[in-house]
Write a protein that holds these residues in place. Structure first.
Motif, PDB file in Angstrom:
ATOM      1  N   TYR A 175       0.859  -1.184   0.000  1.00  0.00           N
ATOM      2  CA  TYR A 175       0.000   0.000   0.000  1.00  0.00           C
ATOM      3  C   TYR A 175       0.897   1.235   0.000  1.00  0.00           C
ATOM      4  CZ  TYR A 175      -4.209  -2.687   1.269  1.00  0.00           C
ATOM      5  OH  TYR A 175      -5.266  -3.555   1.272  1.00  0.00           O
ATOM      6  N   ARG A 176       0.348   2.361  -0.471  1.00  0.00           N
ATOM      7  CA  ARG A 176       1.092   3.620  -0.458  1.00  0.00           C
ATOM      8  C   ARG A 176       0.232   4.752   0.095  1.00  0.00           C
ATOM      9  NH1 ARG A 176       6.019   4.138  -2.207  1.00  0.00           N
ATOM     10  NH2 ARG A 176       6.987   2.490  -3.476  1.00  0.00           N
ATOM     11  N   SER A 177       0.940   5.757   0.659  1.00  0.00           N
ATOM     12  CA  SER A 177       0.256   6.900   1.252  1.00  0.00           C
ATOM     13  C   SER A 177       1.175   8.112   1.194  1.00  0.00           C
ATOM     14  CB  SER A 177      -0.115   6.610   2.714  1.00  0.00           C
ATOM     15  OG  SER A 177      -0.669   7.744   3.343  1.00  0.00           O
ATOM     16  N   THR A 178       0.570   9.306   1.195  1.00  0.00           N
ATOM     17  CA  THR A 178       1.350  10.538   1.313  1.00  0.00           C
ATOM     18  C   THR A 178       1.194  11.177   2.683  1.00  0.00           C
ATOM     19  OG1 THR A 178      -0.477  11.834   0.361  1.00  0.00           O
ATOM     20  CG2 THR A 178       1.219  11.008  -1.156  1.00  0.00           C
ATOM     21  N   ASP A 179       0.223  10.695   3.485  1.00  0.00           N
ATOM     22  CA  ASP A 179      -0.056  11.350   4.766  1.00  0.00           C
ATOM     23  C   ASP A 179      -0.188  10.387   5.946  1.00  0.00           C
ATOM     24  OD1 ASP A 179      -2.465  10.109   4.239  1.00  0.00           O
ATOM     25  OD2 ASP A 179      -3.644  11.945   4.096  1.00  0.00           O
ATOM     26  N   LEU A 180       0.068   9.105   5.732  1.00  0.00           N
ATOM     27  CA  LEU A 180      -0.026   8.052   6.769  1.00  0.00           C
ATOM     28  C   LEU A 180      -1.464   7.772   7.202  1.00  0.00           C
ATOM     29  CD1 LEU A 180       3.028   8.909   9.079  1.00  0.00           C
ATOM     30  CD2 LEU A 180       2.831   6.973   7.514  1.00  0.00           C
ATOM     31  N   ALA A 181      -2.427   8.491   6.640  1.00  0.00           N
ATOM     32  CA  ALA A 181      -3.824   8.296   7.030  1.00  0.00           C
ATOM     33  C   ALA A 181      -4.645   7.630   5.938  1.00  0.00           C
ATOM     34  CB  ALA A 181      -4.459   9.637   7.406  1.00  0.00           C
ATOM     35  N   HIS A 182      -4.353   7.945   4.682  1.00  0.00           N
ATOM     36  CA  HIS A 182      -5.123   7.405   3.562  1.00  0.00           C
ATOM     37  C   HIS A 182      -4.197   6.513   2.743  1.00  0.00           C
ATOM     38  CE1 HIS A 182      -7.009  11.239   4.749  1.00  0.00           C
ATOM     39  NE2 HIS A 182      -8.147  10.600   4.516  1.00  0.00           N
ATOM     40  N   TRP A 183      -4.638   5.288   2.506  1.00  0.00           N
ATOM     41  CA  TRP A 183      -3.775   4.285   1.890  1.00  0.00           C
ATOM     42  C   TRP A 183      -4.426   3.730   0.628  1.00  0.00           C
ATOM     43  CZ3 TRP A 183       1.081   3.460   3.669  1.00  0.00           C
ATOM     44  CH2 TRP A 183       1.378   4.003   4.918  1.00  0.00           C
ATOM     45  N   SER A 184      -3.614   3.585  -0.410  1.00  0.00           N
ATOM     46  CA  SER A 184      -4.096   3.000  -1.666  1.00  0.00           C
ATOM     47  C   SER A 184      -3.420   1.648  -1.884  1.00  0.00           C
ATOM     48  CB  SER A 184      -3.805   3.933  -2.842  1.00  0.00           C
ATOM     49  OG  SER A 184      -2.413   4.133  -2.999  1.00  0.00           O
ATOM     50  N   PHE A 185      -4.217   0.696  -2.312  1.00  0.00           N
ATOM     51  CA  PHE A 185      -3.723  -0.659  -2.572  1.00  0.00           C
ATOM     52  C   PHE A 185      -3.007  -0.687  -3.913  1.00  0.00           C
ATOM     53  CE2 PHE A 185      -4.629  -4.975  -4.361  1.00  0.00           C
ATOM     54  CZ  PHE A 185      -3.837  -5.703  -3.477  1.00  0.00           C
ATOM     55  N   GLU A 186      -1.736  -1.081  -3.887  1.00  0.00           N
ATOM     56  CA  GLU A 186      -0.943  -1.154  -5.110  1.00  0.00           C
ATOM     57  C   GLU A 186      -0.934  -2.553  -5.715  1.00  0.00           C
ATOM     58  OE1 GLU A 186       0.855   1.772  -6.398  1.00  0.00           O
ATOM     59  OE2 GLU A 186      -0.709   2.526  -5.038  1.00  0.00           O
ATOM     60  N   GLY A 187      -1.068  -3.575  -4.858  1.00  0.00           N
ATOM     61  CA  GLY A 187      -1.087  -4.947  -5.352  1.00  0.00           C
ATOM     62  C   GLY A 187      -0.125  -5.840  -4.603  1.00  0.00           C
ATOM     63  N   ALA A 188      -0.131  -7.099  -4.979  1.00  0.00           N
ATOM     64  CA  ALA A 188       0.803  -8.063  -4.392  1.00  0.00           C
ATOM     65  C   ALA A 188       2.148  -7.956  -5.102  1.00  0.00           C
ATOM     66  CB  ALA A 188       0.258  -9.483  -4.521  1.00  0.00           C
ATOM     67  N   LEU A 189       3.214  -8.111  -4.356  1.00  0.00           N
ATOM     68  CA  LEU A 189       4.533  -8.096  -4.963  1.00  0.00           C
ATOM     69  C   LEU A 189       4.722  -9.332  -5.840  1.00  0.00           C
ATOM     70  CD1 LEU A 189       7.007  -6.919  -2.154  1.00  0.00           C
ATOM     71  CD2 LEU A 189       5.531  -5.566  -3.665  1.00  0.00           C
ATOM     72  N   THR A 190       5.332  -9.116  -6.979  1.00  0.00           N
ATOM     73  CA  THR A 190       5.787 -10.219  -7.816  1.00  0.00           C
ATOM     74  C   THR A 190       7.314 -10.179  -7.861  1.00  0.00           C
ATOM     75  OG1 THR A 190       5.637  -8.871  -9.816  1.00  0.00           O
ATOM     76  CG2 THR A 190       3.699 -10.179  -9.221  1.00  0.00           C
ATOM     77  N   PHE A 191       7.924 -11.279  -8.299  1.00  0.00           N
ATOM     78  CA  PHE A 191       9.365 -11.419  -8.165  1.00  0.00           C
ATOM     79  C   PHE A 191       9.995 -11.769  -9.503  1.00  0.00           C
ATOM     80  CE2 PHE A 191       7.442 -12.109  -4.076  1.00  0.00           C
ATOM     81  CZ  PHE A 191       8.232 -11.333  -3.239  1.00  0.00           C
ATOM     82  N   ASP A 192      10.908 -10.916  -9.933  1.00  0.00           N
ATOM     83  CA  ASP A 192      11.697 -11.141 -11.133  1.00  0.00           C
ATOM     84  C   ASP A 192      13.012 -11.770 -10.707  1.00  0.00           C
ATOM     85  OD1 ASP A 192      13.206 -11.050 -13.449  1.00  0.00           O
ATOM     86  OD2 ASP A 192      13.538  -8.877 -13.336  1.00  0.00           O
ATOM     87  N   THR A 193      13.228 -13.031 -11.053  1.00  0.00           N
ATOM     88  CA  THR A 193      14.446 -13.745 -10.660  1.00  0.00           C
ATOM     89  C   THR A 193      15.396 -13.955 -11.836  1.00  0.00           C
ATOM     90  OG1 THR A 193      13.364 -15.890 -11.001  1.00  0.00           O
ATOM     91  CG2 THR A 193      13.240 -14.941  -8.787  1.00  0.00           C
ATOM     92  N   SER A 194      15.176 -13.229 -12.937  1.00  0.00           N
ATOM     93  CA  SER A 194      15.979 -13.475 -14.133  1.00  0.00           C
ATOM     94  C   SER A 194      17.460 -13.149 -13.940  1.00  0.00           C
ATOM     95  CB  SER A 194      15.417 -12.661 -15.312  1.00  0.00           C
ATOM     96  OG  SER A 194      15.467 -11.267 -15.030  1.00  0.00           O
ATOM     97  N   GLN A 195      17.770 -12.228 -13.002  1.00  0.00           N
ATOM     98  CA  GLN A 195      19.169 -11.859 -12.753  1.00  0.00           C
ATOM     99  C   GLN A 195      19.604 -12.270 -11.339  1.00  0.00           C
ATOM    100  OE1 GLN A 195      21.003 -10.480 -15.279  1.00  0.00           O
ATOM    101  NE2 GLN A 195      19.150 -10.755 -16.507  1.00  0.00           N
ATOM    102  N   ALA A 196      18.876 -13.190 -10.720  1.00  0.00           N
ATOM    103  CA  ALA A 196      19.127 -13.521  -9.320  1.00  0.00           C
ATOM    104  C   ALA A 196      20.275 -14.515  -9.158  1.00  0.00           C
ATOM    105  CB  ALA A 196      17.868 -14.097  -8.687  1.00  0.00           C
ATOM    106  N   GLU A 197      21.128 -14.238  -8.182  1.00  0.00           N
ATOM    107  CA  GLU A 197      22.100 -15.218  -7.719  1.00  0.00           C
ATOM    108  C   GLU A 197      21.499 -15.966  -6.542  1.00  0.00           C
ATOM    109  OE1 GLU A 197      26.061 -13.853  -7.073  1.00  0.00           O
ATOM    110  OE2 GLU A 197      25.886 -12.266  -8.577  1.00  0.00           O
ATOM    111  N   PRO A 198      21.866 -17.234  -6.336  1.00  0.00           N
ATOM    112  CA  PRO A 198      21.249 -17.984  -5.246  1.00  0.00           C
ATOM    113  C   PRO A 198      21.646 -17.466  -3.875  1.00  0.00           C
ATOM    114  CG  PRO A 198      23.019 -19.249  -6.255  1.00  0.00           C
ATOM    115  CD  PRO A 198      22.821 -18.045  -7.121  1.00  0.00           C
ATOM    116  N   GLY A 199      20.735 -17.606  -2.935  1.00  0.00           N
ATOM    117  CA  GLY A 199      21.060 -17.418  -1.530  1.00  0.00           C
ATOM    118  C   GLY A 199      21.523 -18.739  -0.954  1.00  0.00           C
ATOM    119  N   LEU A 200      21.376 -18.891   0.359  1.00  0.00           N
ATOM    120  CA  LEU A 200      21.780 -20.143   0.996  1.00  0.00           C
ATOM    121  C   LEU A 200      20.681 -21.195   0.961  1.00  0.00           C
ATOM    122  CD1 LEU A 200      23.764 -18.973   4.166  1.00  0.00           C
ATOM    123  CD2 LEU A 200      24.660 -19.860   2.006  1.00  0.00           C
ATOM    124  N   SER A 201      19.450 -20.785   0.695  1.00  0.00           N
ATOM    125  CA  SER A 201      18.323 -21.715   0.753  1.00  0.00           C
ATOM    126  C   SER A 201      18.078 -22.357  -0.616  1.00  0.00           C
ATOM    127  CB  SER A 201      17.077 -20.977   1.228  1.00  0.00           C
ATOM    128  OG  SER A 201      17.289 -20.438   2.522  1.00  0.00           O
TER     129      SER A 201
END
Length: 432
Positions: A175-201
């Protein structure tokens, strides 16, 4: 028996779980936490406890009266986890109100102004009359929709929430806000892994049926000088994996992080998922940014693990010590903020590779650390956790029942609740 630590935050009575609302007032660290003061003698009534300590030197925590209580219609079944925001002279606490009607969970996101939280009374708390600011989940999500954490970026304020989609998969929503009182839903995060290096998991991005307690912070990489977004999530429902002799997802309640760059709702992953702590009890951490790094505390407990010897003493669970967390070459490193003084219940050791046992006053071994050959093994009560770890420093801390390990110059951390045969009176760490 006495298992209470001196420097790890534990509740005066009742049950403690997630750290909440961490913020800094100069050198003073404010920590709120999930608190059921009447556990185990009454039904669950989760509110927020409040304590402070100085970052500059180890000292016992100062406890204030609880800050939040589940007494409003929208939080009648619990003031669940959330975060704090400092905006000029204002300090705001954001939390999830839990309400259940006819077996249906109705979550809401709410805010409270903390007035004089550093004052002698520990603050006065004014609920926003506009609450709930976000009433219920967004379309396509279930009632598992909680744990607001808020940070600022160039576009204003951003809130991340842990969420479960209707297909019972875990997500982070923005969500995003400019005043901490009113919030707009932006959506669920999606993940681009095309340039990702592995972690430990094993996974670049984990699965799970619910992602709890997200944190989204911006840290400066010490090696490159670049600012990177770090997303911390707690995926539930991962199956244990044994790969290359290492233990992954040993509990069904996990915690780890991704490193990359957030653009809109797309998180471009540069370093895949790594668990944040490889001990036996660690969950639901919260981070607050500080000078390009972060201060972090985690819960030294896990859901459904309340049956510990401390219940007989009238309390259960602790938080970790405050930890410094920094980014280096795309990896998080951790170190305790404080150096603890020795006592009969505090035992510390700075060492290198080898095998070390924590021994109590009865002579019994309560915990064992084996470090060398590119691995770290943490063993408690027959439960061993093994993780890759390069050579480097080893710091061992036992404070009452709270044991923390930092290995490989801070590359690997492990938190475990340890209960010696003679309580938490430690003879010390012994080389084996």
């Amino acid at each position: 028996m006495n298992y209470r630590p001196l420097f790890h935050l534990s509740p005066p009575s009742g049950r403690l779980n997630d750290p909440n609302g961490i913020f800094l007032d100069g050198d003073t660290l404010h920590v709120y936490y999930q608190h059921d003061p009447c556990f185990p003698h009454a039904k669950k009534q989760t509110g927020w406890g409040h304590a402070i300590a100085s970052l500059s030197a180890a000292q016992p925590w100062r406890h204030y009266p609880d800050a939040l209580y589940p007494i409003r219609e929208y939080d009648a079944h619990g003031c669940y986890s959330g975060g704090a925001v400092v905006d000029g002279e204002d300090v705001w606490l954001f939390y999830t109100g839990n309400l259940k009607r006819d077996g249906v969970r109705i979550p809401s996101q709410n805010r409270v102004r903390a007035v004089e939280p550093s004052g002698p009374a520990g603050g006065f708390y004014e609920h926003d009359p506009a609450n709930p600011l976000i009433n219920g989940p967004a379309e396509g999500f279930t009632g598992h929709y909680r744990d607001p954490q808020i940070t600022r970026d160039d576009a204003g304020w951003r809130m991340v929430l842990g969420a479960q989609a209707e297909d019972e998969t875990g997500h982070v929503v923005l969500y995003r806000s400019t005043d901490l009182a009113h919030w707009s839903f932006e959506g669920a995060l999606t993940f681009d892994t095309s340039q990702a290096e592995p972690g430990l998991s094993p996974d670049l991005v984990p699965g799970g049926y619910m992602w709890e307690c997200p944190n989204l912070v911006t840290l400066r990489d010490r090696a490159t000088g670049e600012d990177k977004d770090v997303l911390v999530i707690c995926p539930q429902g991962l199956e244990p994996v044994l790969a290359d002799g290492s233990t992954h997802y040993a509990s069904s309640d996990q915690c780890g992080y991704l490193v990359g760059r957030l653009d809109g709702t797309v998180f471009h992953v540069e370093r895949g998922f790594s668990e944040l702590d490889y001990g036996h009890q660690f969950y639901a951490p919260q981070l607050v940014e500080k000078d390009g790094e972060a201060i972090m505390l985690g819960w030294m407990g896990l859901p459904a693990q309340d049956d510990t010897p401390t219940v007989k003493e009238g309390w259960v669970h602790t938080l970790t010590l405050p930890r410094r967390v920094w980014l280096e070459d795309g990896w998080l490193r951790q170190a305790p903020v404080w150096e603890l003084p020795e006592s009969d219940s505090v035992a510390t050791l700075q060492a290198g590779e080898g095998t070390y046992a924590l021994v109590d006053d009865s002579g019994a071994e309560a915990f064992r650390v084996t470090y060398g050959g590119g691995e770290l093994c943490l063993a408690c009560g027959g439960d061993e956790r093994v993780v890759p770890c390069p050579a480097g420093s080893l710091d061992l801390i036992a404070d009452g029942c709270a044991v923390e390990v930092f290995a490989g110059d801070g590359r690997i951390a492990g938190a475990s609740a340890v209960f010696g045969a003679s309580g938490a009176r430690w003879k010390g760490w012994e080389a084996r």
